[in-house]
Design a protein around this motif. Structure first.
Motif, PDB file in Angstrom:
ATOM      1  N   SER A 284      42.641 -25.552   8.108  1.00 21.20           N
ATOM      2  CA  SER A 284      41.437 -26.387   8.140  1.00 21.20           C
ATOM      3  C   SER A 284      40.310 -25.828   7.281  1.00 21.20           C
ATOM      4  CB  SER A 284      40.941 -26.535   9.586  1.00 21.20           C
ATOM      5  OG  SER A 284      40.637 -25.269  10.153  1.00 21.20           O
ATOM      6  N   ALA A 285      40.412 -24.557   6.874  1.00 22.41           N
ATOM      7  CA  ALA A 285      39.372 -23.949   6.042  1.00 22.41           C
ATOM      8  C   ALA A 285      39.502 -24.332   4.575  1.00 22.41           C
ATOM      9  CB  ALA A 285      39.420 -22.424   6.173  1.00 22.41           C
ATOM     10  N   ILE A 286      40.635 -24.921   4.191  1.00 23.85           N
ATOM     11  CA  ILE A 286      40.934 -25.192   2.782  1.00 23.85           C
ATOM     12  C   ILE A 286      40.465 -26.590   2.407  1.00 23.85           C
ATOM     13  CG2 ILE A 286      42.738 -25.283   1.041  1.00 23.85           C
ATOM     14  CD1 ILE A 286      44.413 -23.512   2.992  1.00 23.85           C
ATOM     15  N   LEU A 287      39.700 -26.673   1.333  1.00 22.47           N
ATOM     16  CA  LEU A 287      39.258 -27.956   0.782  1.00 22.47           C
ATOM     17  C   LEU A 287      39.938 -28.146  -0.565  1.00 22.47           C
ATOM     18  CD1 LEU A 287      37.300 -30.384   1.058  1.00 22.47           C
ATOM     19  CD2 LEU A 287      35.627 -29.044  -0.211  1.00 22.47           C
ATOM     20  N   ASP A 288      40.799 -29.161  -0.659  1.00 29.12           N
ATOM     21  CA  ASP A 288      41.533 -29.439  -1.890  1.00 29.12           C
ATOM     22  C   ASP A 288      40.746 -30.444  -2.717  1.00 29.12           C
ATOM     23  OD1 ASP A 288      43.347 -29.934  -3.909  1.00 29.12           O
ATOM     24  OD2 ASP A 288      45.070 -30.049  -2.565  1.00 29.12           O
ATOM     25  N   THR A 289      40.230 -30.005  -3.870  1.00 28.15           N
ATOM     26  CA  THR A 289      39.424 -30.876  -4.723  1.00 28.15           C
ATOM     27  C   THR A 289      40.277 -31.715  -5.662  1.00 28.15           C
ATOM     28  OG1 THR A 289      39.177 -29.267  -6.519  1.00 28.15           O
ATOM     29  CG2 THR A 289      37.627 -29.110  -4.678  1.00 28.15           C
ATOM     30  N   GLY A 290      41.580 -31.457  -5.678  1.00 29.68           N
ATOM     31  CA  GLY A 290      42.454 -32.115  -6.633  1.00 29.68           C
ATOM     32  C   GLY A 290      42.697 -31.276  -7.874  1.00 29.68           C
ATOM     33  N   VAL A 291      41.738 -30.409  -8.180  1.00 28.15           N
ATOM     34  CA  VAL A 291      41.857 -29.496  -9.327  1.00 28.15           C
ATOM     35  C   VAL A 291      42.118 -28.078  -8.845  1.00 28.15           C
ATOM     36  CG1 VAL A 291      40.668 -28.536 -11.340  1.00 28.15           C
ATOM     37  CG2 VAL A 291      40.322 -30.936 -10.698  1.00 28.15           C
ATOM     38  N   ARG A 292      41.461 -27.698  -7.761  1.00 26.27           N
ATOM     39  CA  ARG A 292      41.617 -26.365  -7.194  1.00 26.27           C
ATOM     40  C   ARG A 292      41.441 -26.435  -5.687  1.00 26.27           C
ATOM     41  NH1 ARG A 292      36.746 -26.517  -9.868  1.00 26.27           N
ATOM     42  NH2 ARG A 292      37.671 -25.557 -11.695  1.00 26.27           N
ATOM     43  N   LYS A 293      41.761 -25.350  -5.011  1.00 26.29           N
ATOM     44  CA  LYS A 293      41.553 -25.252  -3.572  1.00 26.29           C
ATOM     45  C   LYS A 293      40.363 -24.336  -3.308  1.00 26.29           C
ATOM     46  CE  LYS A 293      46.232 -26.317  -1.997  1.00 26.29           C
ATOM     47  NZ  LYS A 293      46.689 -26.863  -3.270  1.00 26.29           N
ATOM     48  N   ILE A 294      39.432 -24.823  -2.467  1.00 30.16           N
ATOM     49  CA  ILE A 294      38.173 -24.137  -2.215  1.00 30.16           C
ATOM     50  C   ILE A 294      38.106 -23.694  -0.760  1.00 30.16           C
ATOM     51  CG2 ILE A 294      35.643 -24.382  -2.182  1.00 30.16           C
ATOM     52  CD1 ILE A 294      36.763 -24.429  -4.965  1.00 30.16           C
ATOM     53  N   VAL A 295      37.565 -22.494  -0.533  1.00 26.78           N
ATOM     54  CA  VAL A 295      37.260 -21.997   0.801  1.00 26.78           C
ATOM     55  C   VAL A 295      35.821 -21.508   0.794  1.00 26.78           C
ATOM     56  CG1 VAL A 295      37.736 -20.162   2.471  1.00 26.78           C
ATOM     57  CG2 VAL A 295      39.625 -21.365   1.386  1.00 26.78           C
ATOM     58  N   TYR A 296      35.067 -21.778   1.869  1.00 25.94           N
ATOM     59  CA  TYR A 296      33.687 -21.309   1.966  1.00 25.94           C
ATOM     60  C   TYR A 296      33.635 -20.017   2.771  1.00 25.94           C
ATOM     61  CZ  TYR A 296      31.799 -25.386  -0.324  1.00 25.94           C
ATOM     62  OH  TYR A 296      31.482 -26.331  -1.262  1.00 25.94           O
ATOM     63  N   VAL A 297      33.183 -18.961   2.091  1.00 24.01           N
ATOM     64  CA  VAL A 297      33.073 -17.632   2.692  1.00 24.01           C
ATOM     65  C   VAL A 297      31.664 -17.449   3.238  1.00 24.01           C
ATOM     66  CG1 VAL A 297      33.188 -15.145   2.260  1.00 24.01           C
ATOM     67  CG2 VAL A 297      34.819 -16.694   1.154  1.00 24.01           C
ATOM     68  N   GLN A 298      31.564 -16.916   4.448  1.00 19.30           N
ATOM     69  CA  GLN A 298      30.258 -16.591   5.030  1.00 19.30           C
ATOM     70  C   GLN A 298      29.884 -15.177   4.590  1.00 19.30           C
ATOM     71  OE1 GLN A 298      30.019 -16.213   9.339  1.00 19.30           O
ATOM     72  NE2 GLN A 298      28.054 -17.274   9.334  1.00 19.30           N
ATOM     73  N   THR A 299      28.905 -15.083   3.677  1.00 17.57           N
ATOM     74  CA  THR A 299      28.538 -13.787   3.113  1.00 17.57           C
ATOM     75  C   THR A 299      27.574 -13.012   4.010  1.00 17.57           C
ATOM     76  OG1 THR A 299      26.797 -14.893   1.846  1.00 17.57           O
ATOM     77  CG2 THR A 299      28.915 -14.532   0.743  1.00 17.57           C
ATOM     78  N   ASN A 300      26.773 -13.715   4.786  1.00 14.76           N
ATOM     79  CA  ASN A 300      25.972 -13.124   5.857  1.00 14.76           C
ATOM     80  C   ASN A 300      25.706 -14.231   6.867  1.00 14.76           C
ATOM     81  OD1 ASN A 300      23.370 -14.469   5.338  1.00 14.76           O
ATOM     82  ND2 ASN A 300      23.265 -13.189   3.503  1.00 14.76           N
ATOM     83  N   PRO A 301      25.075 -13.960   8.006  1.00 14.30           N
ATOM     84  CA  PRO A 301      24.984 -14.973   9.061  1.00 14.30           C
ATOM     85  C   PRO A 301      24.462 -16.331   8.608  1.00 14.30           C
ATOM     86  CG  PRO A 301      24.296 -12.865   9.929  1.00 14.30           C
ATOM     87  CD  PRO A 301      24.533 -12.661   8.467  1.00 14.30           C
ATOM     88  N   ASN A 302      23.615 -16.388   7.586  1.00 16.08           N
ATOM     89  CA  ASN A 302      23.027 -17.663   7.180  1.00 16.08           C
ATOM     90  C   ASN A 302      23.329 -18.047   5.729  1.00 16.08           C
ATOM     91  OD1 ASN A 302      21.847 -18.136   9.690  1.00 16.08           O
ATOM     92  ND2 ASN A 302      20.027 -16.948   9.177  1.00 16.08           N
ATOM     93  N   SER A 303      24.312 -17.401   5.097  1.00 13.15           N
ATOM     94  CA  SER A 303      24.616 -17.695   3.699  1.00 13.15           C
ATOM     95  C   SER A 303      26.110 -17.918   3.496  1.00 13.15           C
ATOM     96  CB  SER A 303      24.139 -16.545   2.797  1.00 13.15           C
ATOM     97  OG  SER A 303      22.732 -16.430   2.861  1.00 13.15           O
ATOM     98  N   PHE A 304      26.422 -18.823   2.558  1.00 11.97           N
ATOM     99  CA  PHE A 304      27.801 -19.199   2.308  1.00 11.97           C
ATOM    100  C   PHE A 304      28.041 -19.298   0.801  1.00 11.97           C
ATOM    101  CE2 PHE A 304      26.544 -20.711   6.415  1.00 11.97           C
ATOM    102  CZ  PHE A 304      27.630 -20.445   7.233  1.00 11.97           C
ATOM    103  N   ARG A 305      29.310 -19.147   0.425  1.00 11.15           N
ATOM    104  CA  ARG A 305      29.668 -19.193  -0.993  1.00 11.15           C
ATOM    105  C   ARG A 305      31.063 -19.802  -1.140  1.00 11.15           C
ATOM    106  NH1 ARG A 305      32.192 -15.083  -4.047  1.00 11.15           N
ATOM    107  NH2 ARG A 305      31.833 -13.655  -2.298  1.00 11.15           N
ATOM    108  N   ALA A 306      31.234 -20.698  -2.112  1.00  8.56           N
ATOM    109  CA  ALA A 306      32.535 -21.317  -2.381  1.00  8.56           C
ATOM    110  C   ALA A 306      33.407 -20.359  -3.190  1.00  8.56           C
ATOM    111  CB  ALA A 306      32.359 -22.630  -3.123  1.00  8.56           C
ATOM    112  N   VAL A 307      34.664 -20.214  -2.780  1.00 12.97           N
ATOM    113  CA  VAL A 307      35.615 -19.332  -3.450  1.00 12.97           C
ATOM    114  C   VAL A 307      36.890 -20.113  -3.740  1.00 12.97           C
ATOM    115  CG1 VAL A 307      37.049 -17.275  -3.200  1.00 12.97           C
ATOM    116  CG2 VAL A 307      34.704 -17.246  -2.361  1.00 12.97           C
TER     117      VAL A 307
END
Length: 354
Positions: A284-307
């Motif tokens: 459920s963490a995987i988002l398939d954009t059709g071009v690549r697969k994206i996961v959102y990493v929680q870098t600290n309690p209130n920040s996120f980054r697409a990987v």
């Protein structure tokens, strides 16, 4: 007097035009916007007011950034949260979500960790009835028996062609030797098993070819004998993929001491494969954009980054991570689409390029 009235009207009109129009959007369907509060006509979620961070950042006299605690402090001492991630190696790719916002959209996270999983496969199967392979084996045996009577060059050429045909029909080199040496009777392929054995043919998708291997244990079941299971092993897998179904034929042998299984009897082959020590995340963490697969990493309690990640095997609710993540990282496992919507608000169309 008339001139003063017209001047006042023009001033009011200019003021109303200059006033920034408020925009409200749906967190789930970011393409829907409105100029007033309300609910989304698609999902009935409350619309959220879109904040203009660019205007705030252009007016340094209004807010002063305090880097130490990640807050914006106004001149009168009032504080408000900044919508930027705390310092990191790639700060431009991160975006801020307050704890209240995370709670409202239902964000849950899961650690990237190593797990031992069991892959279960259920394959449509039947008891073998294979006159084509039976005929090919008979021709091969006859060619071997006649090879002593023929010139070496022609006999070796004919035997080689027959061996190639048997390989195309799915037999391994060892199986060709066993079937042609007299240890096995090719008639088993058309009249049923002998010596307490039965041959089972199954269809396996090409995407699962890396998992299904010769030598794995299987269990064959048929509705004819609902209380019985026939255990055995995979012997070989065909070399040619069916272009319509994208499957290959898998050949197995099972124990059948009572000679209960008859040719072309339908059933189901069950295979359980242990996959130890896989680096995994929830599917459920995987988002398939059709071009690549994206996961959102929680870098600290209130920040996120697409990987961007590369995914391997999927088992139930878990997926293997081949690259892009490290053990111990925290990823968004629920409300991934809502987090992606927030990222698009922050980065626009370039959200997945960060």
């Amino acid at each position: 007097m008339f001139f003063l009235r017209m001047t006042a009207i023009l001033v009011l009109f200019a003021f109303s035009c200059a006033k920034k129009k408020e925009i409200y959007y749906c967190p789930m369907h970011t393409s829907y916007t409105s100029d007033r509060p309300g609910t989304c006509p698609i999902c009935n979620m409350d619309l959220v007011k879109k904040e203009d961070h660019s205007e705030r950042s252009k007016d340094p006299s209004t807010l002063l950034r305090t880097e130490a605690d990640g807050k914006m402090e106004s001149k009168n001492g009032m504080e408000s949260e900044i919508h930027h991630a705390s310092p990191s190696n790639d700060r431009s790719s991160e975006f801020f979500l307050s704890s209240e916002k995370q709670q409202s959209i239902g964000i849950r996270t899961e650690l990237v960790s190593r797990r031992s999983l069991v892959k279960k496969m259920s394959l449509y199967s039947s008891v073998a009835y294979d006159p084509e392979l039976y005929s090919a084996l008979l021709e091969y045996k006859q060619a071997i028996q006649s090879s002593g009577l023929l010139p070496e060059s022609s006999s070796s050429l004919g035997i080689g062609n027959l061996q190639l045909r048997l390989r195309q029909l799915g037999l391994s080199t060892e199986q060709i030797r066993v079937w042609s040496s007299g240890q096995r009777d090719p008639s088993e392929l058309i009249v049923g098993g002998k010596n307490g054995r039965a041959h089972i043919y199954s269809q396996v998708y090409e995407s699962e070819l890396s998992i299904a291997k010769p030598g794995l244990n299987i269990q064959f079941k048929t509705d004819v004998y609902p209380d019985k299971e026939f255990g055995g092993k995979i012997k070989s897998i065909d070399n040619i993929v069916d272009k319509n179904s994208r499957t290959l034929r898998l050949r197995s042998e099972v124990s059948d001491p009572g000679h209960l299984l008859k040719p072309q009897m339908f059933g189901e082959t069950m295979i359980e494969i242990s996959l130890p020590g896989l680096l995994t995340i929830p599917t459920s963490a995987i988002l398939d954009t059709g071009v690549r697969k994206i996961v959102y990493v929680q870098t600290n309690p209130n920040s996120f980054r697409a990987v961007t990640v590369k995914i391997g095997k999927s088992v139930d609710t878990w997926s293997e991570v081949l690259s892009g993540l490290e053990e111990g990282q925290s990823v968004v496992s629920e409300s991934t689409f809502l987090v992606d919507s927030e990222a698009k608000i922050r980065f626009g169309n370039n959200a997945h390029n960060h």
